[in-house]
Structures are given as C-alpha cells and as structure tokens.
Motif scaffolding. Sequence first.
Motif, short mmCIF file in Angstrom:
data_model
loop_
_atom_site.label_atom_id
_atom_site.label_comp_id
_atom_site.label_asym_id
_atom_site.label_seq_id
_atom_site.Cartn_x
_atom_site.Cartn_y
_atom_site.Cartn_z
N LEU A 127 0.71 -1.02 0.05
CA LEU A 127 -0.31 0.04 -0.09
C LEU A 127 1.03 1.58 -0.40
O LEU A 127 0.67 2.26 -0.67
N ASP A 128 2.05 1.23 0.94
CA ASP A 128 3.39 2.34 0.34
C ASP A 128 3.75 2.61 -0.84
O ASP A 128 3.16 3.91 -1.18
N VAL A 129 3.63 1.59 -1.50
CA VAL A 129 4.46 1.23 -3.40
C VAL A 129 2.75 1.85 -3.98
O VAL A 129 3.23 2.71 -4.82
N ALA A 130 1.68 1.68 -3.95
CA ALA A 130 0.93 1.31 -5.22
C ALA A 130 0.45 3.04 -5.28
O ALA A 130 0.38 4.30 -4.35
N GLU A 131 -0.14 3.09 -6.29
CA GLU A 131 -0.09 4.58 -7.28
C GLU A 131 -1.43 4.71 -6.25
O GLU A 131 -2.25 3.51 -5.81
N GLY A 132 -1.87 5.98 -5.87
CA GLY A 132 -2.98 6.23 -4.72
C GLY A 132 -2.92 5.88 -3.95
O GLY A 132 -3.84 6.38 -2.54
N GLY A 133 -1.04 5.15 -3.29
CA GLY A 133 -1.88 4.85 -1.67
C GLY A 133 -0.81 5.13 -0.24
O GLY A 133 -1.04 6.79 -0.86
N VAL A 134 -0.17 5.32 0.44
CA VAL A 134 0.15 5.94 0.91
C VAL A 134 0.33 6.65 1.08
O VAL A 134 1.07 8.15 1.23
N ASN A 135 1.75 7.06 0.22
CA ASN A 135 2.51 7.90 0.10
C ASN A 135 2.54 9.05 -1.33
O ASN A 135 2.54 10.70 -1.15
N ASP A 136 1.27 9.00 -1.64
CA ASP A 136 0.94 9.35 -2.71
C ASP A 136 -0.38 10.51 -1.64
O ASP A 136 -0.55 11.51 -2.46
N LEU A 137 -0.64 9.62 -0.95
CA LEU A 137 -1.52 10.65 -0.26
C LEU A 137 -1.55 11.24 0.74
O LEU A 137 -2.08 12.85 1.54
N LEU A 138 0.41 11.28 1.37
CA LEU A 138 0.69 12.10 1.73
C LEU A 138 1.32 13.08 0.85
O LEU A 138 1.07 14.58 1.09
N ALA A 139 1.83 13.12 -0.11
CA ALA A 139 1.79 14.04 -1.35
C ALA A 139 1.17 14.94 -1.34
O ALA A 139 1.40 16.29 -1.78
N ASP A 140 -0.07 14.26 -1.31
CA ASP A 140 -1.87 14.88 -2.51
C ASP A 140 -1.97 15.84 -0.94
O ASP A 140 -2.17 17.10 -1.04
N ALA A 141 -1.85 15.87 0.29
CA ALA A 141 -2.05 16.82 1.21
C ALA A 141 -0.89 18.16 1.67
O ALA A 141 -1.28 18.69 2.05
N LEU A 142 -0.65 17.43 0.79
CA LEU A 142 1.42 18.63 1.16
C LEU A 142 1.24 19.02 -0.18
O LEU A 142 1.85 20.33 -0.36
N GLN A 143 -0.16 19.01 -0.73
CA GLN A 143 -0.07 19.38 -2.10
C GLN A 143 1.40 19.28 -3.95
O GLN A 143 1.60 20.63 -4.37
N LEU A 144 1.82 18.75 -3.14
CA LEU A 144 3.39 18.14 -4.21
C LEU A 144 3.48 18.60 -5.33
O LEU A 144 2.03 17.52 -5.84
N GLU A 145 3.40 19.26 -6.84
CA GLU A 145 3.05 18.91 -7.58
C GLU A 145 4.75 18.25 -8.59
O GLU A 145 5.90 18.31 -8.00
N ASN A 146 4.44 17.91 -9.48
CA ASN A 146 5.45 17.61 -10.71
C ASN A 146 6.04 15.75 -10.23
O ASN A 146 7.16 16.03 -9.91
N ARG A 147 5.08 15.47 -9.10
CA ARG A 147 5.51 14.47 -8.08
C ARG A 147 6.09 12.91 -9.26
O ARG A 147 6.37 13.48 -10.53
N GLN A 148 7.37 12.48 -8.43
CA GLN A 148 8.40 11.26 -8.75
C GLN A 148 8.66 10.19 -7.77
O GLN A 148 8.14 10.52 -7.01
N ILE A 149 8.75 9.06 -8.43
CA ILE A 149 8.89 7.90 -6.57
C ILE A 149 10.56 8.20 -6.91
O ILE A 149 11.39 9.00 -7.45
N LEU A 150 10.69 8.46 -5.22
CA LEU A 150 12.31 8.16 -4.55
C LEU A 150 12.85 7.56 -4.71
O LEU A 150 13.79 7.15 -5.43
N GLU A 151 12.03 6.05 -4.52
CA GLU A 151 13.24 4.79 -4.80
C GLU A 151 12.06 3.86 -5.48
O GLU A 151 11.03 3.36 -4.77
#
Length: 373
Positions: free
Chosen positions: A106-130
């Motif tokens: 769920l951390d890795v999945a698109e729309g999962g935990v990390n995307d939800l956190l990035a959504d909360a911080l309104q990050l733009e032009n996002r990419q995968i970290l690792e």
Amino acid sequence: MKYANGHEIIQLFESWSPKKLACMDNDPIGLAIGTLNKEVSKVLVTLDVNGQVADEAIAKGCELIIAHHPPIFRKLSNLRTDTPAGKLYEKLIKNDIAVYAAHTNLDVAEGGVNDLLADALQLENRQILEKTYHENLMKLAVFVPDEYAENVRLALAKAGAGAIGNYEGCSFSTNGQGRFRPLEGADPFIGDIGEMEKTDEEKIEVVFMQSIKNKVLKAMLNAHPYEEPAYDLYTLAVETNEMGLGRVGRLKEPMTLEQFAMYVKTQLDVPKVRVVGDTKKQISKVAIVGGDGNKYIHAAKRSGADVFVTGDISFHIAQDAESIGLSIVDPGHHVEKVMIDGVAKKMEQLCSKAKLSVQFIQSEINTEPFTFI
C-alpha cells in the motif's frame, strides 16, 4: 447491488494494491486473522489493530478490518489468550472478524500511502523516490492466415497487448508464407493429412507487460483458427510499470524550512514535528516517505530534495542528514493515518463500480502511542 463475499472485496483491493508490490522481506501482508469466505456488509478501515479498534469493529457490526500495519508482524511461537496480543486475536476470532493487512504494497501503490501524503502537502510534478518494482515488456509474434489476422489482432488488443503509453492496440505485421504437413491424429484447419500445405500468413507482433502474459496467450489461442498456432514469445530488456517507495515533488510556492515545518503540522494534522537543518533555508523540492524513512536519506539527497519528510528519524541518521545538507521534518510515523480516508474512498469507488453493496467505515480510534506535552 448485491452483498459481497470477503474474497470479492479483497480481489478488488488487490487490483489496486497487489501483494507483488510489497518491498520488505517477509512482509506479513494479506489475510492475517479469520476467513474471507463469508458475506461482508461492513468493513472497518484502520491504521492499526488494537483492542479498542476490535471493540469498535464489534460495535459497528463489521465483519472485516482492512489495516495498514499487520496485527501479526512476527511469527507466533504460541497463541496464548492470557497475553495482550493473544486476547486481541481471541476477541477477533470469537466475533468472526477477519483482518487483512496491506503494508508496504500500500506504500508503493499508486494512490496509496505515499501519494496520499504527497496529496496532503500538495506536491506538484511528483516522481518516485526509490524504485522498488518494475515489469519487463514481452513480445509475442504469432503467424495467422491472412483472413483471420484482424480477429486475432482485436483479441490481443482486448486482452491488453499493444498498450504503449497513451496508445492501445499497437501492433506490427509482415506478410509471408507458412508451410506445414499435418500428421496422423491431427485435425488441420487448412490442408490434408500427410500433404505439404502452403498458405499466405501474416506475422503479428505485439508487446505487453509480463504480468498479463497468461491473459494475452489465452486470448491469442482462443482467437486463432489453427489447432497448433505457431508463435514466438520473448522477454525484452525493456522495463515498464515502474513503481516504488516515497515521492518527490515541488511546492506550489517556496517557503523557509520553519514555514514548511508549520505547513506540515497543519496539512498532516500533527501537534509537533522535529526539524533538522537551518530553519531559514528556502524549501522548494520535497521528498516524502510514510512511516520509518531512516534508510532513504541518501535517496532523498540524490533526488535533489531540499527537505525530507518522514517519521522515526534516529539521532545518528539526523546527524548524517545534517552532514550532507539535507533538511528533515519528522512528523512521526502515525501520519500514515491518511490511508484510512484514502482506502475507504477508493474501495467505495471500486465496490460501487462492481455493484457490490459494502459499507466502508473509517476508524475513529487514535492509535498514536505518543502524547506530546
């Protein structure tokens, strides 16, 4: 609408967050307690499973819990009901409540935990970290009589073959002649037993993701008129469907590290954050990993991030980050609670589309173990 079987609900969940995305050795994901072989009308979504969450599930009439953190993280040497963990498992089993855990998948999945956190911080032009997952492309080359080539092409496209970026149904064809001699016991579509046959054929080539290989081959075999179709199958040295842990993106407007720390507190709904770095430093590019991100400070630095947002940063890792010029904002592990709302809404959409009558209830129990004074 029809009532759902537990298996149907989890099949939909895994279509979004499949187990193959898990990136931790022996991550205890999947069904942890109980059975899915039952009717399920209410599902409780929670970050953790403890006694209070179990009581909440009982009170709200839930037959299934979907959690992020596995309730059984290490192998059990016994199942004693006079221990806190044993009492929890006993309560869940006696009340016929199944528990399903989706952790690093769920951390890795698109729309999962990390995307939800990035959504909360309104990050733009996002990419995968690792990057932690990818699939290789495969190529199928199949030889088909000219008059049946279009049927086979359409069947392959319907199965997902030939999807490249924003295009679908991509294929390449060449024409030639096929030769064969049917032997005794054959049931040839063209030609006679014992006689050499020559026919005009089209070679159709398509590429597809490795994960749909069986589906593509089945579609080809079903659509092909020959008893024994001739085809080649290759694994290509081309990686696709790359996924991974963490996200990197840019803020809409730069701010100082001090301002950004306050922004994280607000957006992730936490009372305190720990900060590493010069609070006057300008922040524009942000890396984020939900949960414990100690292992990823160098990945965050390589990404060009000005600041790394993650939980559970240890003293020595904080010093290492400081030495390489990477600022950190640590809002704690519990910010992964964003998955409660995210999972509930995603599953409501999936079940509605599948015409399954299921209610997804967001847990109201605060499982944060720390109190900030």
